[in-house]
Motif scaffolding. Structure first.
Motif, PDB file in Angstrom:
ATOM      1  N   CYS A 125      53.294  91.904  65.516  1.00 24.41           N
ATOM      2  CA  CYS A 125      53.597  93.048  65.079  1.00 24.41           C
ATOM      3  C   CYS A 125      53.516  94.166  66.403  1.00 24.41           C
ATOM      4  CB  CYS A 125      53.887  94.225  63.980  1.00 24.41           C
ATOM      5  SG  CYS A 125      52.802  94.467  63.607  1.00 24.41           S
TER       6      CYS A 125
ATOM      7  N   CYS B 198      52.323  93.690  57.848  1.00 30.61           N
ATOM      8  CA  CYS B 198      52.730  92.569  58.061  1.00 30.61           C
ATOM      9  C   CYS B 198      52.229  91.863  56.828  1.00 30.61           C
ATOM     10  CB  CYS B 198      52.829  91.787  59.112  1.00 30.61           C
ATOM     11  SG  CYS B 198      53.455  92.777  60.915  1.00 30.61           S
TER      12      CYS B 198
ATOM     13  N   CYS C 253      47.643  91.769  64.796  1.00 30.02           N
ATOM     14  CA  CYS C 253      48.964  91.023  64.765  1.00 30.02           C
ATOM     15  C   CYS C 253      49.685  90.473  65.568  1.00 30.02           C
ATOM     16  CB  CYS C 253      49.804  91.892  64.254  1.00 30.02           C
ATOM     17  SG  CYS C 253      51.096  91.316  62.954  1.00 30.02           S
TER      18      CYS C 253
HETATM   19 ZN    ZN Z   1      51.905  93.320  61.917  1.00 26.81          ZN
END
Ligand code: ZN
Ligand code: ADP
Ligand code: ZN
Length: 729
Positions: free
Chosen positions: A463, A445, A460
């Motif tokens: 995600c 990302c 993250c």
């Molecule tokens: Zn991510």
């Protein structure tokens, strides 16, 4: 043979036709489930329409494999609601159905009409004497119990044992009879209602007078003004008429505390509906609502699709809350669909909040909603004072100014609780290399990965990709990696060091993940012991913490300058809601906002004039900038490994929009890269569409979807249409 038009759970925007062999001597009705062949599979669908036989078509139509429901599972109101939703959100009906039917029904489970089995004495059991049980104390105990009252089978098994039960049945003394679902019977309240203040009384009267017809109310009441008491007293006459009530709450608003308040008051069956239920529990709740057995259902957004035998009132608490909008798949807004539902049910709907959405306030201006107001707290408690603490040129100790720390200590020493609000979970938003400035980024990302110290992971938050904390910088190899910024985990660690004399309770998604841990944390807070409570926006929602007298908002600056036009509304709501947690007990509350921008107009407006005033100027601004609610909005998102494909595809849509704009009032923005450019390895683009005319916008959307279905490029990417989008990231 009649033609059945069946809605199937496939992402295609059409019905599928089947024929029903009539010689089976059963009649099929609209709203019943059928098992049908679809390609090589058998799918469960819902009959949406029945058309007269057509000999030409008949020959080509496959027959239904099995009729699953003798009576429809979806009544006409729900079918109308779902059809409306599929049209409004331009979403395949089959997929909309998936939201409305519990998993077990989608899988084809046959419905029994039996609520439970009841264990009762036979005539023989009534007449026999206790000498029969000389040799078994257990059987005697069960028999004595049954002489008092029959028992639900499950209850009898848990209190006694399956074996004891069976022994009485074998002796012919007890029997199991099946008990069908039946509408609840009204019982008077267990607890006396509070005497209402005039503002509350006006609100209750307005709603009660509207019972039996469709009417929309917005209850705007400052935090602690007694909205819940208004709900409770508006609910009572509905129950007394034998009608059901649905209360929608935000995801995290469904706290044990909220439930307890309803449970204490009413002596009728009350059910909850939330994401943490088993399939079996869902089906039961669904059946109990449909049969009228459930008097009150309190649930999160998808409870909106429960069937009711006789719904008399719909309530949405914290109507401004974003979690009422589904953010993936079928992106409906539960508030908007609830209003539609109330109109179909011909019952009033009551939306409540201390910080109403601008959409609802706009509806008040448009005289669609009746405005009910509770301008003061219900008890003698003052609405807390908000103070700005200028962080400029201050030495910050772990994100807290000296002045803040001093006030925290004082409050704790007085025996009160302090709440620290920081809307970032984890330890730090990233790790930085001290030598070269490299930052830990998500590999998939366009975002940094949050450092979670306790689990030693980089996670993250976009995600959910997780990896171990690296030992070395990914750029220069240095081992000098340090956290930048501050999350709740870090704040907890630092405060434990700075103020070791007092316990800390942390409330965020990480600390409440285990089942029961949220309840345990809340119990700790409600024990009243002086403590530090640290948390994310989970803290802002509906809690009633009487011992909290100081609330510290650790960092508001991040939210002050955002590209999202809704950011200021959300910040004002959050600040007001968080502040509302202070001073709910005997001591006056105080709120400290730490900021580098104490002169910021938004902060000044909210602090000096309150949310009510802020909202009015914010609405004016929306009107001038021609943004929702003054325009209707929709957004197409495209995601692909290849960024250029997204741009090209959205350009096709934009060109079509430009053509249509010659005939109708339409505007667009984009295609542009999404603020979060890349997520889970895919590039993201968006095209925003606006119109003051809802019909024009929806005609455009329908023609765009046709265009999309005819374009080969559409298969090279993932796309979504979001009608009335809230999340623009
Ligand atoms: Zn991510
Ligand atoms: P809200 O939902 O608006 O935040 P609550 O319903 O939680 O407010 O009420 C805040 C407090 O005020 C609760 O402790 C409640 O018991 C109390 N309260 C509400 N209505 C009254 C009333 N009419 N008289 C006295 N106390 C009240
Ligand atoms: Zn480095």
């Amino acid at each position: 043979m009649p033609i059945l038009r069946v809605a199937l759970p496939v992402p295609l925007r059409q019905h599928f036709d089947y024929q029903m062999e009539t010689d089976e001597n059963i009649s099929v009705s609209i709203g019943s489930r059928v098992l049908v062949p679809f390609g090589k599979r058998q799918l469960v669908g819902v009959v949406w329409q029945i058309d007269p036989a057509d000999s030409f078509a008949d020959a080509q139509l496959k027959p239904v494999t099995q009729l699953l429901d003798p009576v429809p599972v979806l009544g006409s109101i729900l079918r109308d609601l779902l059809s409306f939703a599929a049209d409004y959100y331009h979403h395949p009906l089959g997929d909309v159905l998936t939201s409305a039917l519990p998993a077990l029904l989608r899988e084809g489970r046959l419905l029994t009409q039996e609520k439970q089995k009841l264990l009762q004495l036979t005539a023989e059991g009534q007449a026999c004497s206790d000498t029969l049980f000389k040799r078994s104390a257990k059987q005697l105990a069960l028999w004595l119990q049954l002489k008092q009252t029959a028992l639900a089978e499950a209850e009898a098994v848990s209190e006694f044992s399956r074996a004891t039960l069976q022994q009485l049945i074998d002796k012919g003394i007890a029997e199991l009879i099946s008990q069908p679902f039946t509408p609840f019977e009204y019982q008077p309240e267990k607890q006396k209602p509070l005497p209402l203040n005039p503002a509350q009384a006006l609100s209750v009267t307005a709603v009660v007078q509207a019972l039996g017809r469709f009417e929309r109310f917005l209850l705007e009441g400052v935090t602690g003004s007694g909205k819940t008491e208004v709900y409770l007293q508006a609910i009572q006459p509905v129950l007394a008429k034998g009608q059901q009530v649905l209360v929608l709450v935000p995801e995290i608003g469904l706290t044990p505390q909220t439930l307890a308040r309803f449970e204490k008051r009413f002596a009728v069956p009350m059910l909850t509906w939330h994401s943490n239920m088993t399939d079996h529990e869902r089906l039961r709740c669904w059946q109990r609502s449909q049969s009228g057995d459930a008097a009150i259902v309190i649930g999160t957004r998808s409870a909106l699709f429960l069937p009711f035998r006789n719904l008399g009132l719909l309530i949405i608490d914290e109507e401004h809350d974003q979690s009422l909008k589904q953010q993936d798949g079928f992106r409906y807004h539960a508030r908007d669909l609830a209003v539609k539902r109330a109109s179909l049910e011909q019952c009033p709907i009551l939306l409540g909040s201390a910080t109403p959405s601008l959409e609802s306030l706009y509806n008040v201006q448009q005289q669609k909603f009746i405005h009910l107001q509770l301008p003061e707290r219900a008890t003698s408690q003052q609405v807390p004072k908000i103070e700005l603490l200028d962080l400029k040129q201050q030495v910050l100790k772990n994100g807290l100014a000296d002045g803040t720390l001093a006030q925290i200590r004082q409050t704790l020493k007085r025996g009160q609780q302090v709440m620290l609000f920081l809307n970032r979970r984890g330890f730090a938003p990233a790790l930085i290399c001290h030598e070269c400035g490299w930052l830990t980024e998500c590999l998939h990302c366009s975002a940094f990965t949050t450092y979670h110290k306790q689990s030693r992971q980089l996670i993250c938050h976009h995600c959910a990709a997780t990896r171990p904390v690296p030992h070395q910088c990914g750029n220069c190899g240095s081992t000098q990696l340090a956290p930048v910024g501050q999350g709740t985990e870090q704040l907890e660690e630092q405060l434990a060091r700075l103020i070791p004399e007092f316990p800390i309770t942390r409330l965020d998604r990480d600390s409440t993940r285990r089942k029961g841990s949220l309840e345990a944390h809340l119990d700790m807070i409600h024990s009243g012991t002086p403590q530090l409570i640290i948390g994310t926006q989970m803290l802002a929602k509906g809690h009633h913490f009487p011992a909290v007298s100081l609330v510290v908002v650790v960092d508001v600056d991040g939210a002050l300058y955002s590209s999202d036009f809704r950011a200021s509304e959300q910040l004002a709501q959050l600040l007001t809601q968080v502040s509302g947690r202070a001073g709910r007990g005997d001591v006056a509350g105080k709120v400290l906002l730490q900021t580098h921008y104490p002169g910021h107009p938004l902060l000044q407006d909210v602090i000096q004039n309150g949310y009510h005033s802020f909202a009015r100027s914010a609405l004016l601004e929306r009107q001038q900038t021609r943004l929702p609610p003054y325009q209707h909005m929709a957004m197409f998102r495209a995601e692909a490994l290849d960024s250029a494909v997204c741009e090209l595809w959205l350009t096709l849509l934009q060109q079509h929009t430009a053509q249509q704009a010659q005939l109708a009032p339409l505007q667009w923005l984009g295609p542009v890269k999404a603020p979060l450019e890349k997520k889970a390895g895919k590039f993201r683009w968006q095209l925003q569409l606006f119109s003051p005319d809802r019909k024009a916008l929806h005609q455009l959307l329908a023609s765009l979807i046709q265009l999309i279905q005819g374009s080969a490029l559409s298969r090279k990417l993932k796309w979504q249409l979001d009608v009335d989008p809230l999340d623009l990231s």
